[in-house]
Design a protein around this motif. Structure first.
Motif, short mmCIF file in Angstrom:
data_model
loop_
_atom_site.label_atom_id
_atom_site.label_comp_id
_atom_site.label_asym_id
_atom_site.label_seq_id
_atom_site.Cartn_x
_atom_site.Cartn_y
_atom_site.Cartn_z
N VAL A 189 0.85 -1.19 0.00
CA VAL A 189 0.00 0.00 0.00
C VAL A 189 0.88 1.24 0.00
N SER A 190 0.65 2.11 -0.97
CA SER A 190 1.37 3.39 -1.01
C SER A 190 0.46 4.48 -0.45
N TYR A 191 1.05 5.45 0.22
CA TYR A 191 0.22 6.53 0.75
C TYR A 191 0.90 7.87 0.53
N THR A 192 0.07 8.90 0.44
CA THR A 192 0.55 10.27 0.22
C THR A 192 -0.21 11.21 1.15
N ASN A 193 0.50 12.12 1.79
CA ASN A 193 -0.12 13.12 2.64
C ASN A 193 -0.41 14.38 1.84
N TYR A 194 -1.57 14.97 2.08
CA TYR A 194 -1.97 16.19 1.40
C TYR A 194 -2.39 17.25 2.42
N LEU A 195 -1.99 18.49 2.17
CA LEU A 195 -2.52 19.60 2.96
C LEU A 195 -4.01 19.75 2.63
N ASP A 196 -4.86 19.69 3.63
CA ASP A 196 -6.31 19.68 3.42
C ASP A 196 -6.82 21.11 3.23
N THR A 197 -7.09 21.49 1.99
CA THR A 197 -7.62 22.82 1.70
C THR A 197 -9.05 22.75 1.17
N ARG A 198 -9.62 21.57 1.10
CA ARG A 198 -10.93 21.43 0.45
C ARG A 198 -12.00 20.80 1.36
N ASN A 199 -11.66 19.76 2.06
CA ASN A 199 -12.62 19.15 2.97
C ASN A 199 -12.85 20.11 4.14
N ASN A 200 -14.11 20.50 4.36
CA ASN A 200 -14.35 21.67 5.20
C ASN A 200 -15.05 21.36 6.52
N VAL A 201 -14.86 20.17 7.07
CA VAL A 201 -15.63 19.81 8.26
C VAL A 201 -14.85 19.98 9.57
N PRO A 202 -13.72 19.28 9.78
CA PRO A 202 -13.09 19.29 11.11
C PRO A 202 -12.29 20.56 11.37
N SER A 203 -12.88 21.50 12.07
CA SER A 203 -12.24 22.78 12.29
C SER A 203 -11.10 22.71 13.30
N ILE A 204 -11.03 21.65 14.08
CA ILE A 204 -9.96 21.51 15.07
C ILE A 204 -8.96 20.43 14.67
N GLY A 205 -8.97 20.05 13.39
CA GLY A 205 -8.00 19.10 12.88
C GLY A 205 -8.52 17.68 12.84
N HIS A 206 -8.01 16.93 11.89
CA HIS A 206 -8.39 15.53 11.76
C HIS A 206 -7.84 14.71 12.91
N SER A 207 -8.58 13.72 13.31
CA SER A 207 -8.23 12.78 14.39
C SER A 207 -7.75 13.51 15.64
N ASN A 208 -8.46 14.59 15.98
CA ASN A 208 -8.11 15.33 17.19
C ASN A 208 -8.27 14.41 18.40
N PRO A 209 -7.23 14.19 19.18
CA PRO A 209 -7.30 13.19 20.25
C PRO A 209 -8.30 13.54 21.35
N VAL A 210 -8.48 14.82 21.65
CA VAL A 210 -9.43 15.22 22.69
C VAL A 210 -10.85 14.91 22.24
N LEU A 211 -11.16 15.26 20.98
CA LEU A 211 -12.49 14.99 20.44
C LEU A 211 -12.74 13.49 20.35
N ALA A 212 -11.76 12.75 19.84
CA ALA A 212 -11.92 11.30 19.70
C ALA A 212 -12.19 10.63 21.05
N GLN A 213 -11.49 11.07 22.08
CA GLN A 213 -11.69 10.49 23.40
C GLN A 213 -13.07 10.84 23.95
N ALA A 214 -13.49 12.09 23.75
CA ALA A 214 -14.80 12.52 24.26
C ALA A 214 -15.93 11.74 23.59
N VAL A 215 -15.84 11.56 22.26
CA VAL A 215 -16.87 10.82 21.53
C VAL A 215 -16.90 9.37 21.98
N SER A 216 -15.71 8.77 22.12
CA SER A 216 -15.64 7.37 22.54
C SER A 216 -16.24 7.18 23.93
#
Length: 406
Positions: A143-170
């Motif tokens: 599996v090859s992977y590439t990181n991209y600066l997210d300039t288009r997906n407009n949902v997570p205002s506090i960053g993807h996989s934010n650990p505080v949010l993930a823990q609170a939801v869980s």
């Protein structure tokens, strides 16, 4: 010209990940005009899931025009874990995945970058998204992977996989998830915080907050509230290129969508303001006059304005525009809705929670969506209590299944 090689081996403990090996290659190329640095970073590592006992090899390559690029663009995603590895073990090649999409999904749901190479985004971290592609070579799974600066997906205002949010939801999902018919202190804490950010109202009036599931639900409810107060035949005033959601009511309020359906102008009972994009020959005064002309002769109109106008290209209204708009709405005894679904929760920066702050305008309703949950489906409508009277007098309950998600 030179080439530098470095190799690093790191042991990662926990979550079934046993080992990581990294190789780094950097090349410098000189030309007669300038020196251009092309770092070529290639990382290969083997991950073994302890629970499944399966292994999957991932490889990564990136070319970038400057060595001083953000480290996250050329680094291993920090949230590679056994759950992601299991998902990647079922990842089909890109052509097969694209074919499946065409079979299962109508064409009205588009795929970003389908004109080049669609992204299979399966993880994200901070401001970056990671796209994965499976390659089968000599029977080995790679599996090859590439990181991209997210300039288009407009949902997570506090960053993807934010650990505080993930823990609170869980933690909350391990307790309960209810609808809006139950009491919970978290509901009232959120609504109180939203009320505290809104502008003060005249004595005797106050802000009420309704939690919903999406920006479309919030905007749709706002138009229903307005219809109860202004009447079902009230003129709807919206903005050229504006977009407010995908319900039937909101499509009629969204010139951006209506133009795609062949509309060349507003229908009967609707008026369009020009998008206040100040440039070239069009100065601020031109758009202030447009407000006067568009609002002339109206009685009890419903005006919905998209703050920031993201779909139209991030249109920021000139000084005095929103206050002039509110003046004309008050003169016509109408209602003013500010759609902050995209731009609420401090997205404008400068210490402002709402994009309309500092413009001298106080709306009757404010909607917020995408950034409110930081990636979780939570949205809200804030509405003046005085505006709600006619809607509440109908006796029809507003019930929301996921608006009550604790």
């Amino acid at each position: 010209n030179f080439e530098a090689n470095a190799q690093q081996t790191t042991t990662m403990e926990g979550d079934g990940v046993t080992a990581l090996s990294i190789s780094l290659f950097i090349s410098t190329i000189s030309t007669t005009a300038m020196t251009v640095i092309f770092p070529r970073r290639k990382r290969s590592f083997a991950l073994v899931s302890g629970s499944e006992g399966s292994s999957l090899k991932l490889t990564f390559s990136v070319f970038t025009p400057s060595i001083n690029c953000p480290p996250a663009l050329v680094s291993l995603p920090p949230n590679v874990n056994s759950f992601l590895i299991r998902q990647l073990s079922f990842l089909p090649p890109l052509k097969e995945l694209t074919s499946r999409r065409l079979v299962s999904t109508p064409s009205c749901q588009s795929v970003s970058y389908s004109n080049t190479t669609p992204l299979t985004v399966m993880s994200g971290h901070g401001s970056y998204l990671t796209s994965y592609t499976r390659d089968d070579n000599s029977g080995a799974v790679s599996v090859s992977y590439t990181n991209y600066l997210d300039t288009r997906n407009n949902v997570p205002s506090i960053g993807h996989s934010n650990p505080v949010l993930a823990q609170a939801v869980s933690q909350q999902m391990n307790l309960v998830n209810t609808n809006t018919r139950y009491l919970h202190p978290s509901f009232e804490a959120l609504k109180s915080k939203l009320q505290s950010t809104l502008p003060p109202l005249p004595p005797g009036d106050t802000w009420k907050v309704v939690l919903t599931n999406s920006g479309s639900e919030s905007n749709d409810l706002a138009l229903r509230v307005a219809s109860s107060r202004n009447g079902p035949k009230a003129t709807l005033v919206t903005t050229e290129h504006g977009y407010h959601g995908h319900t039937e009511l909101l499509i009629k309020a969204s010139p951006y969508k209506l133009k795609k359906l062949g509309a060349s102008g507003p229908d009967e009972g609707t008026r369009w303001l020009r998008a206040p994009l100040v440039r070239g020959r069009d100065g601020a005064e031109d758009f202030l006059r447009d407000v006067d002309v568009t609002m002339k002769g109206l009685r009890r109109p419903t005006v919905i304005y998209e703050i920031g106008m993201s779909v139209a290209g991030c249109v920021i209204p000139p000084e005095g525009y929103l206050s002039r708009l509110e003046e004309r709405v008050r003169e016509a005894d109408g209602l003013l809705i500010f759609d902050c679904v995209q731009t609420g929760c401090g997205r404008f920066g400068k210490g402002k929670w709402w994009g309309f702050e500092g413009h001298g305008a106080v709306p009757d309703m404010v909607t917020v969506g995408k950034p409110l949950g930081g990636g979780v489906a939570v949205s809200a409508l804030a509405v003046r209590a005085s505006t709600l009277d006619a809607f509440e007098a109908t006796g029809v309950e507003y019930f929301n299944t996921f608006g009550g998600s604790t």
